[in-house]
Design an enzyme around this catalytic site. Structure first.
Site, mmCIF file in Angstrom:
data_model
loop_
_atom_site.group_PDB
_atom_site.id
_atom_site.type_symbol
_atom_site.label_atom_id
_atom_site.label_comp_id
_atom_site.label_asym_id
_atom_site.label_seq_id
_atom_site.Cartn_x
_atom_site.Cartn_y
_atom_site.Cartn_z
ATOM 1 N N GLY B 316 0.823 -1.209 0.000
ATOM 2 C CA GLY B 316 0.000 0.000 0.000
ATOM 3 C C GLY B 316 0.859 1.261 0.000
ATOM 4 O O GLY B 316 1.928 1.312 -0.613
ATOM 5 N N SER B 317 0.396 2.235 0.760
ATOM 6 C CA SER B 317 1.041 3.552 0.698
ATOM 7 C C SER B 317 2.452 3.577 1.264
ATOM 8 O O SER B 317 3.189 4.542 1.026
ATOM 9 C CB SER B 317 0.181 4.580 1.438
ATOM 10 O OG SER B 317 -1.048 4.744 0.775
ATOM 11 N N THR B 318 2.822 2.562 2.027
ATOM 12 C CA THR B 318 4.207 2.541 2.520
ATOM 13 C C THR B 318 5.197 2.470 1.362
ATOM 14 O O THR B 318 6.366 2.814 1.502
ATOM 15 C CB THR B 318 4.438 1.328 3.447
ATOM 16 O OG1 THR B 318 4.095 0.140 2.738
ATOM 17 C CG2 THR B 318 3.581 1.422 4.692
ATOM 18 N N GLN B 319 4.690 2.031 0.222
ATOM 19 C CA GLN B 319 5.517 1.904 -0.977
ATOM 20 C C GLN B 319 5.918 3.265 -1.548
ATOM 21 O O GLN B 319 6.940 3.393 -2.227
ATOM 22 C CB GLN B 319 4.688 1.117 -2.010
ATOM 23 C CG GLN B 319 5.108 1.191 -3.440
ATOM 24 C CD GLN B 319 6.208 0.213 -3.710
ATOM 25 O OE1 GLN B 319 6.342 -0.779 -2.999
ATOM 26 N NE2 GLN B 319 6.991 0.497 -4.703
#
Lengths: 147, 641
Positions: B316-319
């Site tokens: 998800g957004s951690t990427q």
């Protein structure tokens, strides 16, 4: 059947009158004490047997003692392994936490930190022997390469 | 015709007698010669021809070789606290031949030494077994059956003292895990014969196992050992101890936090990884539900797996931090770059949108990261391109297992860019269409924390031989992924994501420290990989102190409710990060509290606790007075807080 021949008769040498008679001094013949010889031999044999049996008994005794010591070592090793496991179980953070809560302790509040206006006189004066060191625990391996 | 005995005195008689004697002597000599020759032949055969075989037969008849099991090495945490060790246990066995009549080789009847039913009745209460089942085992047509393995040594001694016919007691090592569930999935377990089956017990079985020794003894025909006989001891080689990088205290806090998150958010599972920046040391690796290797038979097999390395999920957004780092490193964007960001963007027939609707804004990279803008990140990725994005993700460790070598470790999923389709670039740029394990995710952020140098994670610090000294394992592999400037810039952005006004990771703050991190919320793909389910994975991964990171913590919560990473994973991160920083004695950043204020705050806190205790006591007393509870239950409220 073969015939047996009679032994040849040798002619007896004739004494020559010109030679002196062959006389010499003889020593008294050595008397062999058969009984003493037998006793000595028996004693030697007895000593040999006794020595062998004694050595065997000593070896057996040492072997038994070695086994007793090995048994003691095995018991000590077993106790040590059990104690190591018990200490580790007692140090389990979950157990310590549960025991603390059972004693009425509570989780700490927010962690705060202080800034000192000046260094305390004892700063840096704490002897190293009083600082906690995991490697001083005899139950733990030496994890420092410097030691 | 019988011979006439010659008369003595005559010459012919003499010749006849000598002839007879000589003939007898010759016959006797001939017989002796034959005997001597026969004896010599036999002697040569025994002493020369068959000497080796006969010696071996003799040795087999009188020698007894015992195998001495090697003690399996211990597993320690990084401070030398025992996580797995072996103790001596007792194994109870039986020789069923003792309970049935037999015949000697000569055909004589030998009566049974005992009755199986009687022995079973006496053993059953000691072994906590069913007497009928025990009797059935005692009556098997075999020479050896186990009745109970690895019971307490004291129980074995008690049974041996009974001197039951046909019953014997052996000593064999038993593998125990004194800390129970602590790091259970990481340490793994062995089978009953002390062979590693799972986790690090399996991974390092060849190191831990050691080599068994032998003891050669001479025994008399009755079976007793000859005390002064041959005694050749080849001692067993003790297994090597393995020292892990795990910190027992941080591991405990991580497991508590994972269990708490599982219960609080009614989640299916939770994993937490804590790594030390620079060394790659994994300080904690927790998975919930937990698992106690001491009672593995009672546990759900699914709980045995180390989810942090075996389970993969979409980051998800951690990427987004990695996408931005790649773009910065390639010079596609600058730290000061701003761009027009709408709240939706259409690519390849699909529309991607930000979580919150907004007008078209001019945002900097910091603002894009702080607000976790999907559209802004996709615009950056479009500038970067597929090939470079894939290349950087692989450099960060995606798509391949780490160097942990953990059994069952997954390498995640990252398709080659040549197989991407129209929506792959925007999808992967924001952490979908790609799968990683939690340890991979933690390691990628560890690269940003370590000034752009990727260091392979490791779980083993070294081995300890018989001298008790640590032999460290070789340093882990490392390689530079991005420059230190790029890493520092991204850390600043991640700090905004936690501390900024619009940051999604506000609940990840740790008092006294600046935290840099990123939330992630991703829908779980369907089992068949076609589309997404209604379930989510919430993640948070970050580092502290932000400007000189020491620790990276990654949290993944599987199917929580609520499902936002900023709501469920961030608080867990804060709890674990605070404990890790305290355990590592990392000094707090910024100005602390002066002494007078600290004393006042501590007094206020103590006063608050006291008031709570008094209130609880009053409530309990009132309940007793109104008869709602009995006095015994109310007594607990009077205990000091």
């Amino acid at each position: 059947m073969s015939a047996i021949t009679a032994p040849l008769r040798r002619s007896r040498p004739t004494a020559e009158p010109s030679q002196s008679p062959q006389l010499r001094v003889v020593e008294e013949p050595v008397v062999r004490h058969t009984l003493a010889y037998a006793v000595v031999m028996v004693l030697v044999l007895a000593a040999a047997v006794f020595g062998a049996v004694s050595l065997n008994a000593l070896a057996a005794g040492a072997s038994v003692e070695a086994r007793t010591l090995e048994a003691h070592v095995a018991v000590a090793e077993r106790d040590y392994a059990r104690l190591v496991a018990e200490v580790a179980a007692l140090e389990d953070p979950a157990r310590v936490r549960a025991a603390a809560m059972e004693l009425g302790m509570v989780a700490p509040g927010p962690v705060r930190h202080l800034t000192l206006e000046r260094n305390l006189p004892s700063d840096g004066a704490v002897p190293s022997s009083r600082t906690p060191d995991a490697t001083t625990d005899p139950l733990k391996p030496l994890l420092s390469l410097e030691r | 015709m019988p011979r006439t005995r010659p008369r003595a005195g005559t010459g012919s008689t003499l010749r006849s007698g000598d002839e007879l004697a000589i003939r007898r002597i010759r016959w006797t000599l001939a017989i002796f010669a034959v005997l001597v020759v026969a004896s010599t032949v036999k002697l040569v055969q025994i002493q020369v021809v068959d000497a080796a075989d006969l010696a071996a037969v003799g040795e087999r008849q009188r020698a007894r070789t015992l195998e001495l099991p090697a003690s399996r090495g211990r597993i320690y945490d990084r401070d030398g606290d025992v996580l797995a060790t072996s103790i001596q246990a007792a194994t109870i066995y039986a020789d069923p031949r003792a309970y049935r009549g037999t015949r000697t080789p000569e055909g004589r009847e030998v009566p049974p030494a005992g009755e199986a039913a009687v022995v079973a009745d006496r053993l059953a209460p000691l072994l906590d077994a069913d007497p009928a089942a025990l009797r059935e085992r005692l009556e098997q047509d075999r020479h050896f059956v186990y009745l109970a393995r690895q019971v307490d040594h004291e129980l074995g001694e008690e049974i041996a003292a009974l001197e039951l016919p046909g019953i014997g007691v052996l000593t064999e090592p038993e593998r125990v895990y004194p800390a129970g569930t602590l790091a259970g999935q990481v340490v793994g377990f062995t089978d009953i014969d002390a062979q590693g089956l799972q986790g690090l017990e399996a991974r390092y079985d060849h190191v831990l196992a050691g080599e068994p020794g032998t003891l050669l003894l001479e025994r008399a025909p009755g079976g007793l050992d000859i005390a002064s006989g041959i005694r050749e001891l080849e001692p067993p080689v003790v297994g090597t101890d393995v020292v892990l990088t795990l910190d027992r205290d941080i591991q405990h806090v991580a497991e508590l936090a994972a269990d708490d998150a599982l219960e609080r958010y009614e989640a299916r599972g939770a994993s937490i990884v804590v790594t030390e920046v620079g060394t790659g040391d994994v300080l904690a690796m927790a998975s919930a539900p937990g698992f106690d290797p001491n009672h593995r038979g009672d546990e759900d097999p699914a709980d045995r797996r180390n989810r942090a390395v075996t389970d993969v999920f979409e980051p998800g957004s951690t990427q987004k931090a990695l996408t931005v780092a790649a773009a910065l490193e390639e010079g596609v964007v600058e730290p000061t770059t701003t761009m027009e960001v709408e709240d939706t963007i259409r690519i390849g027939g699909s529309t991607f949108s930000d979580v919150s609707r907004h007008e078209t804004e001019t945002w900097s990279l910091h603002q894009i990261m702080e607000r976790s803008s999907n559209v802004g990140t996709i615009q950056i990725a479009q500038e970067l391109g597929e090939e470079r994005l894939e290349s950087y993700l692989r450099e960060f460790g995606y798509g391949q297992p780490t160097d942990l070598g953990f059994p069952g470790e997954s390498g995640g999923l990252l398709m080659p860019h040549t197989e991407w389709w129209g929506t792959s670039l925007p999808t992967i740029a924001i952490g979908h269409g790609v799968a990683v394990s939690l340890v991979q995710l933690a390691n990628s952020y560890g690269t940003l924390a370590n000034d752009g140098v990727a260091v392979s994670p490791r779980l083993v610090r070294g081995t300890v031989g018989e001298d008790g000294r640590l032999s460290p394992v070789p340093a882990p592999r490392s390689h530079r992924v991005v420059s230190s400037e790029t890493a520092a810039t991204v850390r600043d952005m991640l700090e905004d994501a936690v501390s900024g006004e619009f940051g999604t990771g506000g609940l990840a703050r740790v008092e006294g420290f600046q935290v840099a991190g990123k939330t992630g919320t991703a829908r779980k793909p369907l089992e068949d990989g076609r589309g997404y389910s209604d379930q989510y994975v919430a993640t948070f991964v970050g580092m502290a102190p932000a400007h000189d990171p020491r620790v990276v913590v990654a949290v993944m919560i599987d199917e929580p409710y609520p499902f936002y990473g900023g709501l469920v994973a961030a608080p867990v991160f804060a709890e674990v990060m605070e404990a890790a920083l305290l355990a590592l004695r990392v000094p707090p950043e910024g100005s602390g509290t002066d002494l007078s204020t600290a004393v006042r705050l501590a007094a206020e806190h103590a006063e608050l606790l006291a008031e709570e205790a008094v209130a609880e006591a009053d409530a309990a007393a009132e309940a007793v007075e109104t008869g709602q509870v009995d006095g015994a239950e109310a007594g607990g409220a009077d205990d000091p807080p």
